[in-house]
Design a protein around this motif. Structure first.
Motif, mmCIF file in Angstrom:
data_model
loop_
_atom_site.group_PDB
_atom_site.id
_atom_site.type_symbol
_atom_site.label_atom_id
_atom_site.label_comp_id
_atom_site.label_asym_id
_atom_site.label_seq_id
_atom_site.Cartn_x
_atom_site.Cartn_y
_atom_site.Cartn_z
ATOM 1 N N SER A 297 -50.687 16.503 -44.359
ATOM 2 C CA SER A 297 -50.697 15.925 -43.013
ATOM 3 C C SER A 297 -51.717 16.584 -42.095
ATOM 4 O O SER A 297 -51.485 16.744 -40.906
ATOM 5 C CB SER A 297 -49.299 16.016 -42.390
ATOM 6 O OG SER A 297 -48.417 15.169 -43.076
ATOM 7 N N TRP B 276 -55.855 16.417 -40.946
ATOM 8 C CA TRP B 276 -57.075 15.620 -41.002
ATOM 9 C C TRP B 276 -58.082 16.351 -41.879
ATOM 10 O O TRP B 276 -58.428 17.499 -41.622
ATOM 11 C CB TRP B 276 -57.637 15.420 -39.597
ATOM 12 C CG TRP B 276 -58.987 14.790 -39.608
ATOM 13 C CD1 TRP B 276 -60.186 15.438 -39.501
ATOM 14 C CD2 TRP B 276 -59.297 13.401 -39.758
ATOM 15 N NE1 TRP B 276 -61.215 14.534 -39.572
ATOM 16 C CE2 TRP B 276 -60.702 13.272 -39.726
ATOM 17 C CE3 TRP B 276 -58.533 12.250 -39.913
ATOM 18 C CZ2 TRP B 276 -61.349 12.047 -39.832
ATOM 19 C CZ3 TRP B 276 -59.180 11.040 -40.021
ATOM 20 C CH2 TRP B 276 -60.560 10.948 -39.977
ATOM 21 N N ASP C 123 -60.771 14.281 -43.321
ATOM 22 C CA ASP C 123 -61.844 13.292 -43.446
ATOM 23 C C ASP C 123 -61.892 12.687 -44.847
ATOM 24 O O ASP C 123 -62.955 12.402 -45.387
ATOM 25 C CB ASP C 123 -63.203 13.905 -43.068
ATOM 26 C CG ASP C 123 -64.218 12.827 -42.701
ATOM 27 O OD1 ASP C 123 -63.815 11.731 -42.265
ATOM 28 O OD2 ASP C 123 -65.428 13.080 -42.859
ATOM 29 N N THR C 124 -60.718 12.502 -45.446
ATOM 30 C CA THR C 124 -60.614 11.867 -46.760
ATOM 31 C C THR C 124 -60.683 10.346 -46.573
ATOM 32 O O THR C 124 -60.518 9.844 -45.453
ATOM 33 C CB THR C 124 -59.272 12.216 -47.425
ATOM 34 O OG1 THR C 124 -58.215 11.648 -46.638
ATOM 35 C CG2 THR C 124 -59.094 13.719 -47.582
ATOM 36 N N ASP D 36 -57.591 9.351 -44.784
ATOM 37 C CA ASP D 36 -57.647 9.685 -43.357
ATOM 38 C C ASP D 36 -58.460 8.639 -42.599
ATOM 39 O O ASP D 36 -58.055 8.156 -41.548
ATOM 40 C CB ASP D 36 -58.307 11.053 -43.126
ATOM 41 C CG ASP D 36 -57.439 12.213 -43.554
ATOM 42 O OD1 ASP D 36 -56.207 12.068 -43.606
ATOM 43 O OD2 ASP D 36 -58.010 13.283 -43.842
ATOM 44 N N ARG D 37 -59.612 8.304 -43.140
ATOM 45 C CA ARG D 37 -60.521 7.389 -42.440
ATOM 46 C C ARG D 37 -59.921 5.984 -42.321
ATOM 47 O O ARG D 37 -59.947 5.391 -41.266
ATOM 48 C CB ARG D 37 -61.884 7.358 -43.132
ATOM 49 C CG ARG D 37 -62.599 8.726 -43.036
ATOM 50 C CD ARG D 37 -64.014 8.693 -43.501
ATOM 51 N NE ARG D 37 -64.833 7.747 -42.779
ATOM 52 C CZ ARG D 37 -65.280 7.903 -41.529
ATOM 53 N NH1 ARG D 37 -64.962 8.980 -40.850
ATOM 54 N NH2 ARG D 37 -66.032 6.985 -40.964
ATOM 55 N N TYR E 26 -50.820 15.954 -38.175
ATOM 56 C CA TYR E 26 -51.963 15.068 -38.356
ATOM 57 C C TYR E 26 -52.651 14.798 -37.023
ATOM 58 O O TYR E 26 -53.860 14.929 -36.890
ATOM 59 C CB TYR E 26 -51.491 13.759 -39.001
ATOM 60 C CG TYR E 26 -52.615 12.888 -39.484
ATOM 61 C CD1 TYR E 26 -53.237 13.155 -40.698
ATOM 62 C CD2 TYR E 26 -53.051 11.799 -38.756
ATOM 63 C CE1 TYR E 26 -54.269 12.367 -41.161
ATOM 64 C CE2 TYR E 26 -54.087 11.002 -39.205
ATOM 65 C CZ TYR E 26 -54.684 11.285 -40.407
ATOM 66 O OH TYR E 26 -55.708 10.505 -40.858
ATOM 67 N N MET F 116 -56.461 16.220 -36.033
ATOM 68 C CA MET F 116 -57.577 15.311 -35.734
ATOM 69 C C MET F 116 -58.353 15.780 -34.515
ATOM 70 O O MET F 116 -59.565 15.701 -34.462
ATOM 71 C CB MET F 116 -57.068 13.889 -35.445
ATOM 72 C CG MET F 116 -56.885 13.057 -36.661
ATOM 73 S SD MET F 116 -56.522 11.318 -36.335
ATOM 74 C CE MET F 116 -56.097 11.188 -34.644
#
Length: 184
Positions: A91, A93, A95-96, A99-100, A151, A155
Motif C-alpha cells: 500500500s 506508491w 509508480d507501478t 499504481d498508475r 497509499y 503518493m
C-alpha cells in the motif's frame, strides 16, 4: 499490390499509456482525444484507429485496471506472509503499473464515472473478501483503511527527504498493530 500490415498492439498500448498519464497529471477534463494523441506522439487519426472515442479509451483503461487488480489479488492470496501483511506492504506508491492505472481510474471516479465507481467497488470488495478469509471481517476493514491511508500519504510524500524511511516505519508499526489486534 502491397499487403497492409495490422498495427502493432504496442501503438495501442502507447495511446492507452498516454491517456493514463494525462488523467494522472491533468485530470479527466484535460484528457481529450487531442491531448492524448499529442502525449502519445500520434495523429488524432492514429488514436482513432485504436479508440474511436473517449469511452473506448476508458473501457480499455478499466480492463487494464481489472487485469492488474486480479494479479494483485492473486498475489495477496498466495503471499507467504499472509494477505493482511501483503496488503499493507503493497500500500505504498511505487509508480507501478497498478499504481498508475489505479490513480488514473480514480480521476475518472472523481467526476462520477459510474462504471469506474462500480469497478472500484468490486475490487475493494475482493480485497476485503481475501482479507476477511484470513483475519475476519472487522479486522479486514481496519487493514483496508490502514492500506488506504498509507497509499494516500505515500503518493504525496514521495521525494521529500526521509519520506521512504518514515513510510517503512509506518508499515512496520501497522504490521505490529495488526498482530496485536489478531491476538486481541
Amino acid at each position: 499490390m502491397m499487403e497492409t500490415m495490422p498495427r502493432k498492439p504496442v501503438a495501442r498500448d502507447a495511446v492507452l499509456d498516454a491517456f493514463e498519464a494525462v488523467l494522472i497529471d491533468e485530470g479527466e477534463r484535460a484528457a481529450t482525444l487531442d491531448a492524448v494523441a499529442r502525449r502519445a506522439g500520434v495523429s488524432k487519426g492514429g488514436l482513432l484507429y485504436h479508440f474511436p472515442n473517449k469511452e473506448a479509451m476508458i473501457g480499455a483503461l478499466l480492463e487494464r485496471l481489472d487485469l492488474l487488480a486480479e494479479t494483485e489479488i492473486d498475489a495477496m492470496k498466495s503471499a507467504p506472509e499472509g494477505a493482511a501483511a501483503y496488503f499493507i506492504k503493497s500500500s505504498l506508491w511505487a509508480d507501478t503499473p497498478m499504481d498508475r492505472v489505479f490513480v488514473a481510474a480514480t480521476r475518472l471516479a472523481e467526476v462520477a464515472h459510474e462504471e469506474t465507481r462500480r469497478r472500484f467497488a468490486g475490487i475493494q470488495q475482493q480485497w476485503l473478501d481475501v482479507l476477511a478469509e484470513e483475519i475476519g471481517t472487522d479486522l479486514a476493514k481496519a487493514v483496508r483503511y490502514m492500506g488506504d491511508g498509507l497509499y494516500f500519504n505515500a503518493m504525496f510524500e514521495s521525494g521529500h527527504g526521509d519520506a521512504a524511511a518514515r513510510r517503512q516505519a509506518d508499515v512496520d508499526a501497522l504490521l505490529a498493530a495488526v498482530e496485536i489486534l489478531r491476538k486481541g
